[in-house]
Write a protein that holds these residues in place. Structure first.
Motif, mmCIF file in Angstrom:
data_model
loop_
_atom_site.group_PDB
_atom_site.id
_atom_site.type_symbol
_atom_site.label_atom_id
_atom_site.label_comp_id
_atom_site.label_asym_id
_atom_site.label_seq_id
_atom_site.Cartn_x
_atom_site.Cartn_y
_atom_site.Cartn_z
ATOM 1 N N ALA A 93 -1.562 -0.548 -21.390
ATOM 2 C CA ALA A 93 -1.187 0.253 -20.222
ATOM 3 C C ALA A 93 -2.296 1.297 -20.101
ATOM 4 O O ALA A 93 -2.221 2.344 -20.735
ATOM 5 N N PRO A 94 -3.339 1.008 -19.338
ATOM 6 C CA PRO A 94 -4.554 1.837 -19.406
ATOM 7 C C PRO A 94 -4.340 3.235 -18.827
ATOM 8 O O PRO A 94 -4.029 3.367 -17.652
ATOM 9 N N ILE A 95 -4.551 4.243 -19.646
ATOM 10 C CA ILE A 95 -4.296 5.613 -19.196
ATOM 11 C C ILE A 95 -5.155 5.988 -17.991
ATOM 12 O O ILE A 95 -4.662 6.564 -17.043
ATOM 13 N N VAL A 96 -6.438 5.649 -18.032
ATOM 14 C CA VAL A 96 -7.322 5.885 -16.878
ATOM 15 C C VAL A 96 -7.889 4.552 -16.402
ATOM 16 O O VAL A 96 -7.783 3.543 -17.095
ATOM 17 N N GLU A 97 -8.541 4.573 -15.225
ATOM 18 C CA GLU A 97 -9.000 3.313 -14.634
ATOM 19 C C GLU A 97 -10.326 2.804 -15.196
ATOM 20 O O GLU A 97 -10.563 1.602 -15.245
ATOM 21 N N THR A 136 -0.745 -3.929 -18.244
ATOM 22 C CA THR A 136 0.555 -3.639 -17.632
ATOM 23 C C THR A 136 0.535 -2.239 -17.071
ATOM 24 O O THR A 136 -0.241 -1.390 -17.507
ATOM 25 N N ASP A 137 1.434 -1.998 -16.144
ATOM 26 C CA ASP A 137 1.671 -0.683 -15.563
ATOM 27 C C ASP A 137 0.501 -0.219 -14.698
ATOM 28 O O ASP A 137 0.646 -0.079 -13.508
ATOM 29 N N ARG A 138 -0.677 0.060 -15.312
ATOM 30 C CA ARG A 138 -1.791 0.636 -14.559
ATOM 31 C C ARG A 138 -2.979 -0.324 -14.481
ATOM 32 O O ARG A 138 -3.277 -1.011 -15.458
ATOM 33 N N THR A 139 -3.649 -0.291 -13.350
ATOM 34 C CA THR A 139 -4.813 -1.161 -13.158
ATOM 35 C C THR A 139 -6.083 -0.471 -13.669
ATOM 36 O O THR A 139 -6.074 0.716 -13.964
ATOM 37 N N ILE A 140 -7.170 -1.253 -13.736
ATOM 38 C CA ILE A 140 -8.467 -0.692 -14.144
ATOM 39 C C ILE A 140 -9.530 -1.034 -13.102
ATOM 40 O O ILE A 140 -9.340 -1.915 -12.265
ATOM 41 N N GLN A 141 -10.650 -0.321 -13.188
ATOM 42 C CA GLN A 141 -11.834 -0.700 -12.413
ATOM 43 C C GLN A 141 -12.783 -1.358 -13.394
ATOM 44 O O GLN A 141 -13.117 -0.763 -14.420
ATOM 45 N N THR A 142 -13.192 -2.577 -13.078
ATOM 46 C CA THR A 142 -14.094 -3.295 -13.974
ATOM 47 C C THR A 142 -15.101 -4.087 -13.159
ATOM 48 O O THR A 142 -14.811 -4.470 -12.025
ATOM 49 N N SER A 143 -16.246 -4.336 -13.750
ATOM 50 C CA SER A 143 -17.253 -5.142 -13.048
ATOM 51 C C SER A 143 -16.937 -6.623 -13.232
ATOM 52 O O SER A 143 -17.529 -7.474 -12.599
ATOM 53 N N ASP A 144 -15.989 -6.930 -14.123
ATOM 54 C CA ASP A 144 -15.710 -8.333 -14.445
ATOM 55 C C ASP A 144 -14.202 -8.557 -14.634
ATOM 56 O O ASP A 144 -13.657 -8.304 -15.711
ATOM 57 N N ASP A 145 -13.554 -9.039 -13.578
ATOM 58 C CA ASP A 145 -12.100 -9.244 -13.615
ATOM 59 C C ASP A 145 -11.664 -10.318 -14.614
ATOM 60 O O ASP A 145 -10.489 -10.399 -14.968
ATOM 61 N N SER A 146 -12.617 -11.139 -15.059
ATOM 62 C CA SER A 146 -12.230 -12.189 -16.003
ATOM 63 C C SER A 146 -12.040 -11.616 -17.414
ATOM 64 O O SER A 146 -11.650 -12.329 -18.338
ATOM 65 N N LEU A 147 -12.308 -10.301 -17.582
ATOM 66 C CA LEU A 147 -12.133 -9.692 -18.909
ATOM 67 C C LEU A 147 -10.664 -9.528 -19.281
ATOM 68 O O LEU A 147 -10.332 -9.267 -20.425
ATOM 69 N N TYR A 148 -9.766 -9.634 -18.288
ATOM 70 C CA TYR A 148 -8.337 -9.591 -18.627
ATOM 71 C C TYR A 148 -7.634 -10.781 -17.978
ATOM 72 O O TYR A 148 -8.100 -11.326 -16.971
ATOM 73 N N ALA A 149 -6.534 -11.188 -18.594
ATOM 74 C CA ALA A 149 -5.839 -12.396 -18.119
ATOM 75 C C ALA A 149 -5.081 -12.107 -16.830
ATOM 76 O O ALA A 149 -5.125 -12.898 -15.885
#
Ligand code: GYE
Length: 307
Positions: free
Chosen positions: A82-86, A106-119
């Motif tokens: 549940a990522p505290i920050v993005e 879960t709960d919070r989304t993230i900003q990433t350059s590569d969406d395949s890093l999470y399922a």
């Protein structure tokens, strides 16, 4: 015979003959919402016989990153965050990928350059929640009034999205103005402190409080009462989460509106983990459906609220 039946009925998930081991990097324990979310994860894991490694990040991303690294070392089957920050997650997500451990956000989304890093992601649509709050307020306030905003944790997805959606929603009502906005960190004490400062600075000019969560709204309500005013009457109170205490406050007229953000998604998280580990495809983003409670329905739903 009865004892055997009970044993057989208890669902135990196993990966390659072993008990499933899942690491959960929780943000902390900042609010009643968070307590309900942690409880949902823990009780569901216990019910399914999953070995849940629970880590309380105490509000710090560095603690969460350390927890994820320790889950990797322990060789868990899956990691839930549940990522505290993005921002700032890519390096540790790459480490999980190298170890071939799937990550569920879960709960919070993230900003990433590569969406395949999470399922996948499982949680609520924070932008939609902020939009619902703005629409409700525009109707209730008749399109005018000075607003103070209590923001959630800086850099977190719910603070960013709820802030943006609310401002976007108000753009068509020039009479509704946000005159001040500060973070109360999603905590009751933070909401109270920031509201005290707002009242000192703006006094009677404040017509509306928009809080990114119920705990801050309830803290603000206390500050308003201590200043000799009536929250829900002298000042319109709108917030997000719909914890039971807030729905009760809406029914009592101390708060005016709370937009639901359901934290009880432990079952969905473990169902999804099981599918991923079995090699099944799952949707990349799964959103919970949230409702809105105000004086028209709060009293009616109160007895059935689960958190
Ligand atoms: O609204 C707040 C909690 O991320 C949706 O975090 C969650 C938020 C929730 O502390 O009460």
């Amino acid at each position: 015979m009865a004892a055997v039946a009970v044993l057989l009925a208890a669902p135990v998930v196993r990966a390659a003959g072993k008990t499933l081991k899942i690491g959960f990097a929780q943000t902390g324990a900042e609010s009643a919402w968070r307590t309900a979310n942690s409880e949902s994860m823990k009780s569901e894991a216990a019910k399914r016989g999953i070995d849940l490694k629970f880590s309380d990040g105490q509000g710090k991303q560095e603690n969460q990153i350390r927890a994820v690294r320790s889950f990797i070392t322990q060789g868990v089957d899956a990691i839930v965050i549940a990522p505290i920050v993005e921002t700032g997650w890519d390096p540790v997500l790459r480490e999980a990928r190298r170890a071939k451990i799937p990550v569920i956000l879960t709960d919070r989304t993230i900003q990433t350059s590569d969406d395949s890093l999470y399922a996948c992601f499982i949680g609520s649509d924070f932008y939609e929640e902020g939009r619902m709050a703005a629409d409700w307020l525009a109707k209730r306030a008749g399109g005018k009034g000075s607003i103070v905003e209590l923001q959630g944790t800086p850099g977190s997805a719910p603070a960013n999205e709820r802030r943006k959606a609310f401002a976007d929603g108000l753009a068509k009502y020039p009479g509704l103005k946000i005159i001040d906005s500060q973070s109360g960190n999603f905590e009751r004490s933070g909401g109270k402190q920031v509201m005290e400062a707002f009242l000192k600075k703006h006094g009677k000019a404040i017509a509306i409080v928009y809080a990114h969560n119920d705990d801050m709204a309830l803290g603000a309500a206390q500050a308003i009462e201590e200043a000799g005013l009536k929250p829900g009457k002298d000042i319109i109170m709108v917030s997000i989460d719909a914890i039971k205490e807030a729905v009760a406050a809406v029914a009592a007229g101390r708060l005016n509106c709370t937009v639901e953000c359901n934290p009880l998604f432990g079952p969905k998280v473990f169902d999804t983990a099981k599918k991923i580990l079995a090699g099944e495809k799952v949707p990349k983003k799964m959103y919970n459906k949230d409702e809105l409670f105000d004086d028209t329905n709060a009293a009616k739903v109160l007895p059935t609220r689960q958190y």
